[in-house]
Scaffold this motif. Structure first.
Motif, PDB file in Angstrom:
ATOM      1  N   ALA A   1      69.838 -19.071  -4.250  1.00  0.00           N
ATOM      2  CA  ALA A   1      68.624 -18.289  -3.971  1.00  0.00           C
ATOM      3  C   ALA A   1      67.804 -18.877  -2.839  1.00  0.00           C
ATOM      4  CB  ALA A   1      67.777 -18.207  -5.228  1.00  0.00           C
TER       5      ALA A   1
ATOM      6  N   ARG B   1      65.727 -11.448  -7.642  1.00  0.00           N
ATOM      7  CA  ARG B   1      64.451 -10.763  -7.921  1.00  0.00           C
ATOM      8  C   ARG B   1      64.316  -9.496  -7.082  1.00  0.00           C
ATOM      9  NH1 ARG B   1      58.757 -13.183  -8.617  1.00  0.00           N
ATOM     10  NH2 ARG B   1      58.631 -11.173  -9.633  1.00  0.00           N
TER      11      ARG B   1
ATOM     12  N   GLY C   1      70.029 -17.997 -13.401  1.00  0.00           N
ATOM     13  CA  GLY C   1      68.974 -17.712 -14.371  1.00  0.00           C
ATOM     14  C   GLY C   1      67.852 -18.729 -14.282  1.00  0.00           C
TER      15      GLY C   1
ATOM     16  N   SER D   1      74.622 -15.959 -21.171  1.00  0.00           N
ATOM     17  CA  SER D   1      73.424 -15.701 -21.971  1.00  0.00           C
ATOM     18  C   SER D   1      72.917 -17.037 -22.482  1.00  0.00           C
ATOM     19  CB  SER D   1      73.782 -14.724 -23.096  1.00  0.00           C
ATOM     20  OG  SER D   1      72.682 -14.493 -23.931  1.00  0.00           O
TER      21      SER D   1
HETATM   22  N1  LIG Z   1      70.991 -25.649 -19.176  1.00  0.00           N
HETATM   23  C1  LIG Z   1      70.990 -25.149 -20.388  1.00  0.00           C
HETATM   24  O1  LIG Z   1      70.770 -25.870 -21.369  1.00  0.00           O
HETATM   25  C2  LIG Z   1      71.270 -23.682 -20.600  1.00  0.00           C
HETATM   26  C3  LIG Z   1      71.409 -23.218 -21.910  1.00  0.00           C
HETATM   27  C4  LIG Z   1      71.687 -21.878 -22.128  1.00  0.00           C
HETATM   28  C5  LIG Z   1      71.840 -21.018 -21.058  1.00  0.00           C
HETATM   29  N2  LIG Z   1      71.695 -21.486 -19.784  1.00  0.00           N
HETATM   30  C6  LIG Z   1      71.865 -20.517 -18.703  1.00  0.00           C
HETATM   31  O2  LIG Z   1      72.906 -20.934 -17.846  1.00  0.00           O
HETATM   32  C7  LIG Z   1      72.647 -20.561 -16.503  1.00  0.00           C
HETATM   33  C8  LIG Z   1      72.708 -21.766 -15.605  1.00  0.00           C
HETATM   34  O3  LIG Z   1      71.801 -22.741 -16.079  1.00  0.00           O
HETATM   35  P1  LIG Z   1      71.547 -24.103 -15.296  1.00  0.00           P
HETATM   36  O4  LIG Z   1      71.117 -25.097 -16.297  1.00  0.00           O
HETATM   37  O5  LIG Z   1      72.675 -24.399 -14.386  1.00  0.00           O
HETATM   38  O6  LIG Z   1      70.244 -23.699 -14.437  1.00  0.00           O
HETATM   39  P2  LIG Z   1      69.702 -24.336 -13.079  1.00  0.00           P
HETATM   40  O7  LIG Z   1      70.289 -25.686 -12.855  1.00  0.00           O
HETATM   41  O8  LIG Z   1      68.223 -24.224 -13.111  1.00  0.00           O
HETATM   42  O9  LIG Z   1      70.289 -23.342 -11.984  1.00  0.00           O
HETATM   43  C9  LIG Z   1      69.821 -22.019 -11.910  1.00  0.00           C
HETATM   44  C10 LIG Z   1      70.528 -21.287 -10.791  1.00  0.00           C
HETATM   45  O10 LIG Z   1      69.930 -19.979 -10.697  1.00  0.00           O
HETATM   46  C11 LIG Z   1      69.617 -19.714  -9.338  1.00  0.00           C
HETATM   47  N3  LIG Z   1      68.445 -18.857  -9.175  1.00  0.00           N
HETATM   48  C12 LIG Z   1      67.151 -19.144  -9.449  1.00  0.00           C
HETATM   49  N4  LIG Z   1      66.343 -18.130  -9.064  1.00  0.00           N
HETATM   50  C13 LIG Z   1      67.171 -17.183  -8.541  1.00  0.00           C
HETATM   51  C14 LIG Z   1      66.951 -15.910  -7.944  1.00  0.00           C
HETATM   52  N5  LIG Z   1      65.724 -15.377  -7.814  1.00  0.00           N
HETATM   53  N6  LIG Z   1      68.017 -15.232  -7.484  1.00  0.00           N
HETATM   54  C15 LIG Z   1      69.271 -15.742  -7.603  1.00  0.00           C
HETATM   55  N7  LIG Z   1      69.550 -16.936  -8.135  1.00  0.00           N
HETATM   56  C16 LIG Z   1      68.505 -17.654  -8.603  1.00  0.00           C
HETATM   57  C17 LIG Z   1      69.326 -21.075  -8.730  1.00  0.00           C
HETATM   58  O11 LIG Z   1      69.513 -20.976  -7.319  1.00  0.00           O
HETATM   59  P3  LIG Z   1      68.750 -22.013  -6.289  1.00  0.00           P
HETATM   60  O12 LIG Z   1      69.256 -23.374  -6.683  1.00  0.00           O
HETATM   61  O13 LIG Z   1      69.174 -21.620  -4.967  1.00  0.00           O
HETATM   62  O14 LIG Z   1      67.277 -21.833  -6.558  1.00  0.00           O
HETATM   63  C18 LIG Z   1      70.338 -21.970  -9.438  1.00  0.00           C
HETATM   64  O15 LIG Z   1      71.562 -21.951  -8.755  1.00  0.00           O
HETATM   65  C19 LIG Z   1      71.269 -19.887 -16.517  1.00  0.00           C
HETATM   66  O16 LIG Z   1      71.422 -18.496 -16.582  1.00  0.00           O
HETATM   67  C20 LIG Z   1      70.649 -20.396 -17.807  1.00  0.00           C
HETATM   68  O17 LIG Z   1      69.709 -19.498 -18.330  1.00  0.00           O
HETATM   69  C21 LIG Z   1      71.418 -22.794 -19.543  1.00  0.00           C
END
Ligand SMILES: NC(=O)c1ccc[n+]([C@@H]2O[C@H](COP(=O)([O-])OP(=O)(O)OC[C@H]3O[C@@H](n4cnc5c(N)ncnc54)[C@H](OP(=O)(O)O)[C@@H]3O)[C@@H](O)[C@H]2O)c1
Length: 244
Positions: A34, A60, A87, A136
């Protein structure tokens, strides 16, 4: 033939691990990020253009999502695997939730993901092959009162999986599944307050948070041809959350 995967949110904790896993499996990865162009450039530098191409896409902004996914389809007319992984969280209780926090999370996590799926699903139907994995969360399964916007967006994604899966025809080898991770060690988890983490651990049989490799390995299987007899299945990967 080398398989092509489109992975949203490639720069996050899950994204980077899934990227590594898929590249080791000889996939060509198309990734979206993003904001952080500098970090994205560094990431590309670690791989080669034979393995990875990345696009900037803001979930978004639905118009932007349409434009970028159309460009991806023009560049890569066959997409074998779609991983809807991007997400965000903007946690709050229902009565304190600002309009901006509602829309930021619902737009990014749900509407943006639907728009990607809307454009990529027909490509898979044309090729009569596809694996879709939707990220999810256990918050989308059980709901969390301190994460109302996030829980709703993640619950909506379970609905998206069911909708897409039910649209697959018998002559199409397309499988749609959802992953619902519990707490997994990433930057997103680092942002959670300790009280939330402790609550999770109390209700989790494994009494520990998960690792990104747990998520990446299950994603690898769900993306493969060996995953041929599941459909619309919700895979919880949460150390047995709420089960002991
Ligand atoms: N970590 C957990 O414990 C956990 C548990 C359950 C589910 N999840 C889900 O798993 C997925 C990945 O989680 P994660 O821990 O890897 O999260 P993360 O490290 O915060 O990474 C989130 C990713 O989403 C992208 N993003 C943010 N805003 C965006 C936008 N407006 N448009 C497009 N992309 C956008 C970010 O891109 P940029 O880096 O370029 O901003 C980043 O690559 C998410 O959907 C999260 O809800 C995570």
């Amino acid at each position: 033939m080398r398989k092509i995967v489109l992975l949203t949110g490639i720069m996050g904790g899950f994204g980077k691990k899934i990227l590594d896993t898929f590249i080791k499996d000889n996939y060509f990865v198309i990734g979206t990020y993003a904001k952080n162009a500098r970090k994205a450039k560094e990431l590309v530098g670690r791989y080669t253009s034979k393995n990875l191409e990345i696009y900037q896409m803001d979930q978004r902004n639905l118009e932007n999502v349409s434009r970028v996914t159309q460009k991806i389809i023009l560049d890569y007319p066959v997409i074998d695997v779609l991983i809807l992984n991007a997400g965000i969280t903007r946690d709050s209780f229902i009565f304190n939730m600002t309009e901006n926090n509602w829309s930021e999370v619902i737009d990014t996590n749900l509407l943006g993901a639907i728009q990607v799926a809307k454009n990529i699903f027909p490509v898979m139907r044309r090729n009569k092959f596809g694996r879709i994995i939707i990220m999810s969360s256990v918050s989308g399964v059980y709901g969390r009162e301190g994460q109302v916007n996030y829980s709703l967006s993640k619950g909506g994604l379970i609905g998206l999986s069911q909708l897409l899966g039910s649209m697959v025809d018998l002559n199409e080898d397309i499988i749609v599944n959802t992953l619902a991770p519990g707490m997994i060690k990433t930057e997103m988890l680092d942002m959670s307050n300790q009280k939330n983490v402790n609550q999770f651990l109390k209700a989790c049989c494994a009494k520990r948070v998960g690792d990104t490799s747990d998520v990446a390995e299950l994603t690898r299987f769900l993306a493969s041809k060996s995953n041929c007899y599941s459909q619309n299945t919700l895979f919880q990967i949460d150390g047995g959350f709420m089960k002991c």
